[in-house]
Design an enzyme around this catalytic site. Sequence first.
Site, PDB file in Angstrom:
ATOM      1  N   ARG A  86      14.454  -3.883  -6.537  1.00  0.00           N
ATOM      2  CA  ARG A  86      13.099  -3.514  -6.959  1.00  0.00           C
ATOM      3  C   ARG A  86      12.986  -3.679  -8.462  1.00  0.00           C
ATOM      4  O   ARG A  86      13.977  -3.740  -9.165  1.00  0.00           O
ATOM      5  CB  ARG A  86      12.789  -2.052  -6.605  1.00  0.00           C
ATOM      6  CG  ARG A  86      12.904  -1.729  -5.142  1.00  0.00           C
ATOM      7  CD  ARG A  86      11.823  -2.421  -4.355  1.00  0.00           C
ATOM      8  NE  ARG A  86      11.692  -1.786  -3.055  1.00  0.00           N
ATOM      9  CZ  ARG A  86      10.693  -0.984  -2.718  1.00  0.00           C
ATOM     10  NH1 ARG A  86       9.734  -0.728  -3.581  1.00  0.00           N
ATOM     11  NH2 ARG A  86      10.637  -0.454  -1.528  1.00  0.00           N
ATOM     12  N   ARG A  92       2.012 -11.416   4.578  1.00  0.00           N
ATOM     13  CA  ARG A  92       3.468 -11.597   4.658  1.00  0.00           C
ATOM     14  C   ARG A  92       4.072 -11.170   5.991  1.00  0.00           C
ATOM     15  O   ARG A  92       5.259 -11.350   6.207  1.00  0.00           O
ATOM     16  CB  ARG A  92       4.138 -10.880   3.488  1.00  0.00           C
ATOM     17  CG  ARG A  92       3.761 -11.581   2.180  1.00  0.00           C
ATOM     18  CD  ARG A  92       4.618 -11.127   1.047  1.00  0.00           C
ATOM     19  NE  ARG A  92       3.803 -10.479   0.030  1.00  0.00           N
ATOM     20  CZ  ARG A  92       4.294  -9.999  -1.108  1.00  0.00           C
ATOM     21  NH1 ARG A  92       5.578 -10.043  -1.339  1.00  0.00           N
ATOM     22  NH2 ARG A  92       3.499  -9.446  -1.982  1.00  0.00           N
ATOM     23  N   PRO A 152       0.844  -1.207   0.000  1.00  0.00           N
ATOM     24  CA  PRO A 152       0.000   0.000   0.000  1.00  0.00           C
ATOM     25  C   PRO A 152       0.876   1.253   0.000  1.00  0.00           C
ATOM     26  O   PRO A 152       1.818   1.348   0.782  1.00  0.00           O
ATOM     27  CB  PRO A 152      -0.785  -0.113   1.311  1.00  0.00           C
ATOM     28  CG  PRO A 152      -0.677  -1.538   1.729  1.00  0.00           C
ATOM     29  CD  PRO A 152       0.618  -2.035   1.178  1.00  0.00           C
ATOM     30  N   LYS A 196       3.498   6.388   4.714  1.00  0.00           N
ATOM     31  CA  LYS A 196       2.612   5.218   4.590  1.00  0.00           C
ATOM     32  C   LYS A 196       2.160   4.723   5.959  1.00  0.00           C
ATOM     33  O   LYS A 196       1.681   3.598   6.092  1.00  0.00           O
ATOM     34  CB  LYS A 196       3.349   4.098   3.848  1.00  0.00           C
ATOM     35  CG  LYS A 196       3.816   4.482   2.448  1.00  0.00           C
ATOM     36  CD  LYS A 196       4.674   3.381   1.847  1.00  0.00           C
ATOM     37  CE  LYS A 196       5.393   3.843   0.601  1.00  0.00           C
ATOM     38  NZ  LYS A 196       6.405   2.887   0.156  1.00  0.00           N
TER      39      LYS A 196
END
Length: 279
Positions: A268, A115, A2, A58
Amino acid sequence: MPELPEVETIKSQLEKLIVDKQILKVDVGLAKMVKLPLAKFRKIVIGSKIKKISRRAKILIFKLSNGWSILVHLKMSGRLIFRKKGAKLQIEDTKWNHLIYYFKDGSRLFHNDLRQFGYVKLIKTDELDDFFKKEKLGPEPLKKDFSLIDFSAILKQKSKAKIKQFLIDQQNISGIGNIYSDEILFFAGVHPLRRVADLKPEESKKIFDGIKKILPKALRLRGTSDNDYLDALGNKGEYAIQLKVYGREGEKCKKCRGIIHRVKIGGRSAHFCSKCQKI
Ligand SMILES: [Zn+2]
């Protein structure tokens, strides 16, 4: 994971759902999610009321009536799903569930995480500023006072970085992750491997414009559910169909019909169109 649009969606939904509600009980199924002794966590949280919900980067912040705040980071796959009293539970409410907050009115908030990288912390509300200072988080990109001048100044400080890595580094700008960095760079026509120092002023401006355009649009559509993300009502975000490059490796570019590629950068992935995005 998210990112800003998803976490902000959850924040504004929960604002309408749980503010002023009193926590009667907390079930903790996975102790490692809570970064303090469980007895202390229960003692502080149980009986308190949620007074305000906010977000920094976040991280979600639940300000309690007793001077403490609960900080929740959803990391890779966390979900917060609210269900009112008597609601029939769905599979997504109980799957991978690690924490349940029970409110006095019979409603519940499920904190689930496949996770298990997410966390819950307690910080005294008047120490939040210090906490976030130590995290060295960059500015909030959706704030009106975050300007192109600010953005250019941060770019200058990190001129050696590759632009993809620059955008997802929370110390530069808050809240942008893998999905929206790819989409912003496609919007700007800039290749993810470009060095910040090599960007032309008009390219920097386009990236800035992309940030200011794409994040609010994703927020309006309640974020992107490409894998695990669900909003606070257990619904998928609707931005996935808007994605131009993220998660589209091997598919056709929606603009030029070229092929979308994926490249690894420091653990990434970046998705891009080699025709639309200049190296
Ligand atoms: Zn293209």
